[in-house]
Design a protein around this motif. Structure first.
Motif, PDB file in Angstrom:
ATOM      1  N   SER A 127       2.567   0.808  -7.536  1.00 46.67           N
ATOM      2  CA  SER A 127       2.305   2.156  -7.026  1.00 46.67           C
ATOM      3  C   SER A 127       1.137   2.814  -7.761  1.00 46.67           C
ATOM      4  O   SER A 127       0.314   3.505  -7.145  1.00 46.67           O
ATOM      5  N   ASP A 128       1.050   2.601  -9.061  1.00 51.17           N
ATOM      6  CA  ASP A 128      -0.052   3.172  -9.827  1.00 51.17           C
ATOM      7  C   ASP A 128      -1.394   2.605  -9.365  1.00 51.17           C
ATOM      8  O   ASP A 128      -2.385   3.333  -9.256  1.00 51.17           O
ATOM      9  N   VAL A 129      -1.424   1.289  -9.120  1.00 55.78           N
ATOM     10  CA  VAL A 129      -2.661   0.667  -8.641  1.00 55.78           C
ATOM     11  C   VAL A 129      -3.018   1.198  -7.254  1.00 55.78           C
ATOM     12  O   VAL A 129      -4.178   1.565  -6.999  1.00 55.78           O
ATOM     13  N   MET A 130      -2.035   1.257  -6.380  1.00 59.23           N
ATOM     14  CA  MET A 130      -2.301   1.732  -5.018  1.00 59.23           C
ATOM     15  C   MET A 130      -2.796   3.175  -5.024  1.00 59.23           C
ATOM     16  O   MET A 130      -3.682   3.552  -4.250  1.00 59.23           O
ATOM     17  N   ASP A 131      -2.243   3.993  -5.907  1.00 60.65           N
ATOM     18  CA  ASP A 131      -2.683   5.390  -6.003  1.00 60.65           C
ATOM     19  C   ASP A 131      -4.102   5.502  -6.547  1.00 60.65           C
ATOM     20  O   ASP A 131      -4.793   6.488  -6.299  1.00 60.65           O
ATOM     21  N   ALA A 132      -4.527   4.485  -7.297  1.00 58.89           N
ATOM     22  CA  ALA A 132      -5.826   4.556  -7.962  1.00 58.89           C
ATOM     23  C   ALA A 132      -6.987   4.054  -7.111  1.00 58.89           C
ATOM     24  O   ALA A 132      -8.141   4.353  -7.405  1.00 58.89           O
ATOM     25  N   ILE A 135       8.157   2.417  -5.703  1.00 52.74           N
ATOM     26  CA  ILE A 135       7.335   1.485  -4.931  1.00 52.74           C
ATOM     27  C   ILE A 135       6.942   2.254  -3.670  1.00 52.74           C
ATOM     28  O   ILE A 135       7.727   2.380  -2.729  1.00 52.74           O
ATOM     29  N   ASN A 136       5.750   2.803  -3.663  1.00 51.99           N
ATOM     30  CA  ASN A 136       5.372   3.730  -2.604  1.00 51.99           C
ATOM     31  C   ASN A 136       4.535   3.100  -1.505  1.00 51.99           C
ATOM     32  O   ASN A 136       3.705   3.755  -0.870  1.00 51.99           O
ATOM     33  N   CYS A 137       4.757   1.784  -1.291  1.00 50.95           N
ATOM     34  CA  CYS A 137       3.995   1.090  -0.253  1.00 50.95           C
ATOM     35  C   CYS A 137       4.836  -0.055   0.294  1.00 50.95           C
ATOM     36  O   CYS A 137       5.754  -0.528  -0.373  1.00 50.95           O
TER      37      CYS A 137
END
Length: 323
Positions: free
Chosen positions: A120-125, A151-153
């Motif tokens: 989630s941190d990677v996807m947000d970045a 897990i936001n994806c």
């Protein structure tokens, strides 16, 4: 009398990694090996960048290795480290800027927190969150996991032997259970390299939740015969065949040690704790759970082969077995 230790449910323990090679390394309850220093970001080949997860510990060694694969504008990230590690995200973003690429796929090697936790941190970045796909293998009949971090994806399902093509790189997925049921490795066809995740570590040995599956996965590596292995933790492995054979021999030696202990006292039974106390004398309390899992898996394999008997959570040699 030593209290009985009941057989653990492996996934309830902190099933990560252990830098302990054998009982000789844990006589004083701590690892003796000196780990080589790994830079935060390293170019390992024209096709592979390693971005260290910035989460070092006795269980993760220098930290979780995450890998960026490819040579073009769109590349693939293998594993994402732990959740809430700003330093890792900063290093990853700076690497993306320096080499001018974005992520089109994120492939997670298995479900452990320090591999999937940073998704989630990677996807947000990243700037292309809507079209970057996240992938993980999902074994048949396995219950859906509930993570203690967001897990936001969507997580897409990997298939065994699935192939990913990106500019400069071709990755092929191999389901390799043992460390976990969902564990995968990936070959980089152009370099004859293998991203072996936690099946083989750069330093020390790995823990496993099913010994028979784990040994089969090690045999698969020998068949693939990679020139180089990029592990989930620790340094790059160049002596690939020797390292895997050492892993296999270590398990054989541990099995012989258990048989020897039981054979010396054929009329007695032993608890799991008895084995841990003998084999891993002086081990710290924190690592006793990991050692317990290893012993249990060896005993279950020996029981299946008819070499040992289990009687009310106690174990003894099967004197009728042709060892």
């Amino acid at each position: 009398m030593i209290a009985t230790v009941r057989r653990p449910q492996p996934l309830r323990f902190f099933f990560r990694y252990i830098s302990i090679v054998g009982s000789s390394n844990v006589r004083h309850g701590r690892p003796k090996m000196a780990l080589p220093e790994l830079p935060p970001v390293t170019s390992l080949s024209p096709r592979v960048l390693r971005v260290l997860g910035c989460n070092p510990s006795v269980m993760t060694l220098q930290g979780t290795n995450t890998y960026v694969v490819g040579t073009g504008r769109r590349r693939i990230l293998i594993d994402t480290g732990e959740p809430n590690v700003p330093e890792y995200i900063k290093n990853l973003k700076e690497t993306m800027d320096k080499y001018n690429f974005e992520l089109e796929h994120i492939i997670v090697s298995h479900w452990h927190r320090d591999h999937i936790g940073g998704v989630s941190d990677v996807m947000d970045a990243i700037g292309n969150k809507t079209d970057c796909k996240v992938w993980k293998f999902h074994p048949e009949n396995e219950k859906k996991r509930v993570y203690k971090f967001p897990i936001n994806c969507p997580i897409n399902s990997l298939k065994n032997y699935q192939v990913f093509n990106t500019e400069g790189a071709t990755l092929k997925v191999y389901h390799t259970p043992g460390h976990t049921t969902d564990h995968v490795m990936l070959t980089l066809e152009e370099d004859k390299a293998l991203f072996c995740a936690d099946c083989v570590l750069g330093e020390g040995t790995s823990i496993f939740e099913n010994l028979e599956d784990y040994l089969e996965s090690l045999q698969l590596i020998l068949k693939l015969n990679p020139v180089v292995m990029y592990p989930g933790h620790g340094s790059v492995i160049n002596n690939t065949v020797q390292r895997v054979n050492n892993y296999i021999q270590h398990r054989i030696d541990r099995e012989r040690e258990i048989i020897k202990i039981l054979s010396e006292h054929p009329l007695q039974t032993m608890t799991i704790k008895d084995f841990v106390d003998v084999i891993y004398k002086g081990i710290s309390k924190k690592l006793q759970e990991v050692a317990t899992i290893s012993v249990v898996q060896h005993l279950l394999k020996l029981k299946k082969e008819g070499k040992v008997l289990e009687i009310d959570d106690h174990w003894k040699i099967n004197t009728k077995s042709n060892l």
